[in-house]
Scaffold this active site. Sequence first.
Site, PDB file in Angstrom:
ATOM      1  N   ASP A  88      -1.350  -4.021  -6.243  1.00  0.00           N
ATOM      2  CA  ASP A  88      -0.663  -4.842  -6.811  1.00  0.00           C
ATOM      3  C   ASP A  88      -0.252  -6.075  -7.242  1.00  0.00           C
ATOM      4  O   ASP A  88      -0.489  -7.008  -6.489  1.00  0.00           O
ATOM      5  CB  ASP A  88       0.474  -4.566  -5.537  1.00  0.00           C
ATOM      6  CG  ASP A  88       0.578  -3.054  -4.325  1.00  0.00           C
ATOM      7  OD1 ASP A  88       0.586  -2.414  -5.517  1.00  0.00           O
ATOM      8  OD2 ASP A  88       0.410  -3.158  -3.400  1.00  0.00           O
TER       9      ASP A  88
ATOM     10  N   ASP B 163      -3.288   4.989  -1.100  1.00  0.00           N
ATOM     11  CA  ASP B 163      -2.487   3.850  -1.671  1.00  0.00           C
ATOM     12  C   ASP B 163      -3.125   3.247  -0.033  1.00  0.00           C
ATOM     13  O   ASP B 163      -3.975   3.926   1.075  1.00  0.00           O
ATOM     14  CB  ASP B 163      -1.359   4.189  -1.407  1.00  0.00           C
ATOM     15  CG  ASP B 163      -0.485   3.008  -1.856  1.00  0.00           C
ATOM     16  OD1 ASP B 163      -1.358   2.052  -1.802  1.00  0.00           O
ATOM     17  OD2 ASP B 163       0.289   2.932  -2.238  1.00  0.00           O
TER      18      ASP B 163
ATOM     19  N   GLU C  95      -8.243   0.798   1.752  1.00  0.00           N
ATOM     20  CA  GLU C  95      -8.983  -0.268   1.583  1.00  0.00           C
ATOM     21  C   GLU C  95      -9.609  -0.412   3.257  1.00  0.00           C
ATOM     22  O   GLU C  95     -11.126  -0.677   3.168  1.00  0.00           O
ATOM     23  CB  GLU C  95      -8.179  -1.954   1.797  1.00  0.00           C
ATOM     24  CG  GLU C  95      -7.938  -2.367   0.102  1.00  0.00           C
ATOM     25  CD  GLU C  95      -6.633  -1.670  -0.203  1.00  0.00           C
ATOM     26  OE1 GLU C  95      -6.005  -1.500  -1.337  1.00  0.00           O
ATOM     27  OE2 GLU C  95      -5.757  -1.275   1.292  1.00  0.00           O
TER      28      GLU C  95
END
Length: 952
Positions: A633, A556, A559
């Site tokens: 998300d 998760d 980025e």
Amino acid sequence: MKIRNVLCFALVAGLFSFKRPADKSYQKLADGVVVKVAKPTAGSPQMVKVRVLADNIVQVSASPVEKFSEEPSLMVLENKNPNAHWQFQERKGKLVVSTKALRVEIGPENGAVAFFDQSGKQLLQENTQGQPAFAPVTLGTTQSYRLQKAFNVAPDEAFYGLGQHQAGLMNYRGWQVDLTQYNSVAVVPFLVSSKNYGLLWDNNSITKFGDVRPYQPLSTLKLYGKDQKPGGLTATYAFDPKTGKAPIVRPESEISYEFLEDQKEFPQGYKLDGGLMTWEGFIESAATGEHRFEMPSSGYVKVWIDGKLLLDRWREAWNPGLSVFKHPLQKGQKHAFKLEWNPDGGVSYLALRYLPPIPAADQNKIAFSSEAGDKMDYYFVHGQNLDDVIAGYRQLTGAAQVMPKWAMGFWQSRERYKTQDELTNVVKEFRRRKIGLDNIVQDWSYWKEDQWGSQEFDETRFPDPKGWIRELHDQHKVHFMISTWPKFYEGIDTYKEFDKKGLLYKTSIKEQIRDWIGKGYVSTFYDAFNPEGRKLFWDLLNQKLYHMGIDAWWQDASEPDILSNASIAHRKALMNPTYLGPADKYFNAYVLQHNKGIYEGQRNTNPKDRVFILTRSAFGGLQRYGAATWSGDIAATFEEMGRQIPAGLNFSLSGLPYWTTDIGGFFVENKYDRGPMTPDAQEEWRELNTRWYQYGTFTPLYRSHGQFPFREVFNIAPEDHKAYQSIVYYNKLRYRLMPYIYSLTGQVYHQHGTIMRPLIMDFGVDKNVQNIGDQFMFGPSLLVNPVYARHATTRSLYLPANTGWYNLYDGTYQKGGRQIEADAPYERLPLFVKEGSILPFGPELQYALEKPADIITLYVYGGKDARFELYEDENTNYNYEQGKFATIPITYHEASKTLTVGKRQGDFDGMLRNRTFQVVYVQPGRAKPLNFEAKPDATIAYSGEAKSIKLP
């Protein structure tokens, strides 16, 4: 350039010939040519290099100085032995490199490169007009360059790929695409053209593509208030009605609340929570034509121009998403404008900017513009079709593995299972109801509240994780995936271990930035660009988790999302400096290096089992690390579901084959999770999930996830509800299709195949498909048409030309090349089978490896010749890389009505030696519904040798 310097350069570059006519110089290399630009201008390249890597792949490098940076590519694998045959010659003042597939021309005066196919048709040409290619920039103490390269393109050309972007665009022609990693944006700088070529832009920094002119603030338009007075729009900041406060009204010329840092710009004393803002008045442009608008936003937002509603969407307040829209404006004319914003939270984000019409001279031009680089590198890939182009991308950046077979089954996830019993009970319920399930996911926060980054379970909620995972494996036959982050709380033991070796980014520590957990904790991320950091992170996962039997990794915030919604400048500061240099230069590549460490670490630790990683971002080359990407998300709305479809299709066209969304959407509106739902909200929730499950069945990875309400089918609706029945129907269909799906997975590795296929891939000669982003092929045979509107019972769709189409459910046939209104009852999405297809169906399964497909039902759809290759291997290991796999070619010959199950090729341990093929034959005018209990038209007992039968 002096002869001595040229000879030195030749020695350094490994040149074997040198020629210097009076007006130019170039050196021929073993794999191409280097050109010293004869008449460079300010900001133009001094040197240009063209290398031939394959008959259809050429690398172009340009340098602002008289040498090339030797920094290796992070995306592209080193090609030490190019095998292409090529020729070089001077022709009509051009330097020409030719292969069997391409002709590349270099202009010696300016270094401009043009690409032609072997028939002489121009495919792409560098445009040397406009912005300089190189503009010096200082990054801290490092000198670098801003890069920009424009290309001339054909008027009817369409552009795709570039990763995953969720503005709802399929064809990027005429738009700007922002290649900046972000939660729900995954950057892969590989562009694909409808003219069957691709361009891999090898740069790690933030990049723009397309119309790369800077977006303009609204203040560059003439703005008028509601009363038509000049100077700004009428901005009204209405408070929550409960406060009884009068609204704040003032003229404003900009709308710019995009980042955390901008929250202080709201009117003094204004509270967003419960508020409503409007900007009204008139806008006037100095140009006539189509203006394009870009709006990052969260909350509820609506935009009208000239009374036309151009945008109406909701996005969770804490995670804005990007929207784009366009509208024609007339020079000197006032156009009515209104923007309405309900921020739907105490912190929310909104900005609006625009681009004026594209100048006539630039209508047939595209460009890449990157923030930082020491040289310009791109790779041109040509093909007979887009499959060839994607194969070329993978030849450059690495093959995508065959995913473990279980990963192609259904995954259940939730944000989050809070105890081991809670998760186990969900698995038990799936098994009790006999609903297929292969993977259960433990999301974040299984650790103690103040121990993020420890990778240790909180023993009060997970008292026996090793025994628990063993139970899931042995008793419930389900795989276990766990979420890990590259994040560490300040002061915990693992933080100290990374910190003492200098492996952490420290800006967030210095700034004492706190997250949203409990009282808020200070944290940072490790530097994945550092090989020692990657090794230590894997060692941590291995020691704390992998030994317990973890099957797969959920990476998760990769980025990296060190601080959500920080400005881009702040985000770069938070990961500065990296091991390789300034964050500006490497911003987009973190995810690649992070997953590289996990993949290489697990393969070295345990070469037996296939690595499986799910990560929230992507970059060029990620596919070589056993990684898939999910779309982040996202919001739980029909509108957001519709945006997922072109996002996933462009991701597939970027060369990365494994992609998924949170079925049902991640975050929900208040009507779904703030107290009991109203009957209408509950039915909307069920319908949304039903439609999303239908669509998700035909994405490469089939996975449900989200916040409350719980996403398990039995928590969505009771068994007698059509939502439940439809979701279970498609679950069973997915498992029945496992021989087809796993064969597609084999093709991904062995033939560089693509599972989820935009229509442009298979029907590119049909110009009607260029802009279709809400239909796609699932493999070679199934045309999938998701439904993403509430209360829809039909949907308009296009049946591509030059073939016929069968309705999968009832077997009826119709010709292509036309728009139809297809039936789309609540329980079904429209599914069609391409004429000339062979669809293999296996047994009903509770999990992918429950039993072998000893009986396969072949649905043969006649009208044209058909072919399908059944692929099998050992399912979970890498032995296929050493040739341990088998294929069975299955062909149908229309003229003779003959089906042939060909000789099996290959072998592997545990291979099923004998099986039965049951054949159902569907023809135009002879419809047969999909029915696994129906009597077959023919039966073939198969033991590996070719067998042919005539079909009735």
